[in-house]
Design a protein around this motif. Structure first.
Motif, short mmCIF file in Angstrom:
data_model
loop_
_atom_site.label_atom_id
_atom_site.label_comp_id
_atom_site.label_asym_id
_atom_site.label_seq_id
_atom_site.Cartn_x
_atom_site.Cartn_y
_atom_site.Cartn_z
N ILE A 105 0.85 -1.19 0.00
CA ILE A 105 0.00 0.00 0.00
C ILE A 105 0.89 1.24 0.00
O ILE A 105 0.65 2.19 -0.76
N THR A 106 1.92 1.21 0.83
CA THR A 106 2.85 2.34 0.88
C THR A 106 3.46 2.60 -0.49
O THR A 106 3.51 3.75 -0.96
N ILE A 107 3.90 1.54 -1.13
CA ILE A 107 4.50 1.70 -2.44
C ILE A 107 3.50 2.27 -3.44
O ILE A 107 3.80 3.20 -4.19
N PHE A 108 2.30 1.73 -3.42
CA PHE A 108 1.28 2.24 -4.34
C PHE A 108 0.98 3.71 -4.08
O PHE A 108 0.81 4.50 -5.01
N LEU A 109 0.91 4.07 -2.82
CA LEU A 109 0.64 5.48 -2.50
C LEU A 109 1.78 6.35 -2.99
O LEU A 109 1.58 7.46 -3.47
N SER A 110 2.99 5.84 -2.87
CA SER A 110 4.16 6.57 -3.38
C SER A 110 4.07 6.76 -4.89
O SER A 110 4.51 7.76 -5.43
N GLN A 111 3.51 5.76 -5.55
CA GLN A 111 3.36 5.85 -7.00
C GLN A 111 2.19 6.76 -7.36
O GLN A 111 1.90 6.97 -8.53
N ARG A 112 1.51 7.24 -6.34
CA ARG A 112 0.36 8.12 -6.52
C ARG A 112 -0.73 7.49 -7.39
O ARG A 112 -1.21 8.10 -8.35
N VAL A 113 -1.08 6.25 -7.04
CA VAL A 113 -2.24 5.64 -7.71
C VAL A 113 -3.46 6.47 -7.35
O VAL A 113 -3.50 7.10 -6.29
N SER A 114 -4.45 6.47 -8.23
CA SER A 114 -5.60 7.31 -7.90
C SER A 114 -6.72 6.50 -7.25
O SER A 114 -7.77 7.04 -6.93
N GLY A 115 -6.48 5.22 -7.07
CA GLY A 115 -7.46 4.39 -6.37
C GLY A 115 -6.81 3.07 -5.99
O GLY A 115 -5.78 2.69 -6.55
N LEU A 116 -7.42 2.39 -5.04
CA LEU A 116 -6.82 1.16 -4.52
C LEU A 116 -7.92 0.10 -4.40
O LEU A 116 -9.04 0.40 -3.99
N VAL A 117 -7.58 -1.13 -4.80
CA VAL A 117 -8.52 -2.24 -4.63
C VAL A 117 -7.82 -3.29 -3.78
O VAL A 117 -6.72 -3.74 -4.12
N LEU A 118 -8.46 -3.67 -2.70
CA LEU A 118 -7.85 -4.65 -1.80
C LEU A 118 -8.72 -5.89 -1.73
O LEU A 118 -9.93 -5.80 -1.47
N HIS A 119 -8.09 -7.04 -1.94
CA HIS A 119 -8.89 -8.26 -1.94
C HIS A 119 -9.01 -8.84 -0.56
O HIS A 119 -9.82 -9.70 -0.28
N SER A 120 -8.15 -8.37 0.30
CA SER A 120 -8.24 -8.83 1.68
C SER A 120 -9.02 -7.78 2.47
O SER A 120 -9.12 -6.63 2.06
#
Lengths: 329, 329
Positions: A105-120
């Motif tokens: 999640i940290t890495i994705f936020l660093s990449q500045r994704v504009s949304g997140l999908v979590l399967h867990s």
DNA sequence: GCTGTTTTTGGTAGCGGTAACAATAGAATC
DNA sequence: GATTCTATTGTTACCGCTACCAAAAACAGC
């Protein structure tokens, strides 16, 4: 881009507009610029664009394990809808480990994704905090958690499990065994177990811990479940396999032993993989809206990102499943 | 980051160094900066970093179809190795369409991925040109093409198919049918067919177009293949299913008809999915290095990106497969 | 103590775009 | 015809970080 601008004799701003808001540029400019773009094979740099506009067209997806065919339908649904709107999918796997998930999640936020999908739906408190702080929309997918981070698109593992157990009870089975994947860090398994237990109670059947098993994924595990169950409680008359292809493994084991299904042991499964319809006897199961989950997830995420649909914050979409009765029960 | 720098009383450059080249900074500074980073929960912006350094830690992967369990092992291998080096995977699906693939390549290049993995080996000339122009390393994965774009990590579909057909021939089967997935835009299927034909020739058997079929994926398609084959050529004595789970579908169909396998019809498959070992009779197949392909692909790509290993340009790595003889042949 | 070298830190100028506003020209209004 | 408005294009600053080089500090040798 500077190159394009010079060659076309316009400012970089005009080039940018031609590429992003063609409506705001005169016909003539548009053509002049586009011709140069084609001539020199100019490829806009999305990194720069995203940085400058502080928007991005990337969605992060974290699944417990990539090589699980169960998720692929959901990923396909996600991917197809996102692609239509020009969004990209970044996929990572957490290996069922919340700490690993937090790091991703940290890495994705660093990449500045504009949304997140979590399967867990199990996260570390720090992960939840980081997401909250980032302000980006999130969809949880694998289950319907008690305290969602934000939005949820899923079916209820509890309800599905409950429904199948009730179904078995109504058919007259009285000693119903239950097998699932390990429930450590897997609240999907936990909810399935609880659904099973709730149904037993409703049916007035006594729970028997000897016939409630946890195991790993795979056909071999399914076969082993049959062996373990009948050894400890021979009078068991049904087995509900609430996990990956366990039911098929169980069925093969019964065939090997020459047991009639459902005569000696009824079998029920949890996910409508193609296989279950083609084996003999065909296996009763739950048809889960795997593809739809992906599709709805993408849609709701895009609404939040593109239209700023804040009223969707916290939405919980409980998609319906279907019970499919076949020969095995 | 400016915020961190001010609070720690250092320059932004020092903060950047602490985060990226900790060795080049004194102990004291490192601690001072890291404390502030933790305090305010600073998340570096990778977009900005990548733009500024014109490097990126993203790899693009294009598969024909996401919901194909065959690829998941390869994706897992890729993902695991890349993750260890801090690289991310962006995944997209081309739907077996080279034009769609070209568009995805364009998008990935715009995102400035630092490497590309293509599961197809059929590309439009424009796609090839764009890749060449971009200069980024590419690995092709699904087959060993005659004219690789750059690097290749795969097994040979032709050789695998040849090996299995020879195997059937040596066991004494004389009328060997062949079923594969549609070969339009799928050179994997084409190569498998050619391997089959080459083996027939080597065995001195006459090719018979009536028993060479193409079909779609799935169990039902496998069942249908059996029906079609025996109807047109009843004396067929073996069926080689060179595609997704076709063999299992075929086996179920034989069981339904009460045919002994391999007594009436021998069956061979192409990919060692778990299922083939557990059905009865167990099915002979080829064990393909799916996971290894992903792993090697990631490794070779990382060498090119991080160590600039230019001598690897154009490498073709032909990974070995294994023929597994079981009860069905 | 002084000079030469090495290590550590800082200043500045971009990376390649876009936002925000300014400027210009043509159309519309009275 | 002067004024206001609108459509189109340009100017400038900055997104957040890193490369590059300059400056300062620490260390060495004689």
């Amino acid at each position: 881009m500077r190159d394009v601008a010079v060659r076309a004799g316009v400012s970089t701003m005009t080039v940018s507009r031609v590429l992003n808001e063609p409506g705001k540029v005169s016909e003539e400019m548009r053509e002049r610029v586009l011709r140069v773009v084609r001539e020199i094979g100019y490829l806009p740099n999305h990194l720069a664009g995203n940085l400058s506009s502080s928007r991005s067209t990337t969605i992060g997806l974290i699944v417990p394990s990539i090589d699980n065919s169960i998720y692929t339908q959901t990923v396909k649904g996600l991917s197809e809808v996102l692609k239509r709107s020009g969004f990209q999918l970044m996929i990572a796997e957490s290996g069922y480990d919340p700490n690993e998930e937090e790091e991703l999640i940290t890495i994705f936020l660093s990449q500045r994704v504009s949304g997140l999908v979590l399967h867990s739906t199990e996260h570390t408190p720090q992960a939840a905090e980081k997401i909250r702080k980032s302000g980006i929309p999130v969809v949880e997918n694998g289950n319907i958690p008690e305290e969602p981070l934000d939005m949820v698109v899923s079916f209820s593992n509890h309800d599905a499990s409950y429904a199948m157990t009730m179904h078995l009870g109504r058919l007259g089975y009285r000693k119903i065994a239950f097998a699932s994947l390990y429930s450590v860090h897997n609240d999907r398994s936990k909810d399935r177990l609880q659904g099973y237990q709730a149904a037993l109670k409703q049916l007035g059947l006594d729970p028997d811990p000897r016939i409630v098993l946890e195991t790993e994924r795979g056909l071999a595990a399914g076969a082993e479940v049959v062996a373990r169950v009948v050894q400890s409680v021979p009078e068991v008359d049904a087995l509900f396999c609430a996990g990956d292809v366990l039911a098929v493994g169980a069925l093969f084991e019964c065939q090997k032993r020459g047991w009639p299904v459902p005569g000696r042991l009824a079998l029920a499964s949890f996910d409508d993989v193609d296989l279950l319809r083609h084996v003999s006897p065909s296996v009763s199961t739950l048809r889960l809206p795997r593809y739809d989950i992906g599709e709805r997830t993408a849609r709701i995420l895009l609404s939040r990102i593109m239209d700023g649909a804040e009223h969707l914050r916290g939405s919980v979409i409980d998609l319906k499943f279907e019970l499919i009765q076949r020969e095995s029960t």
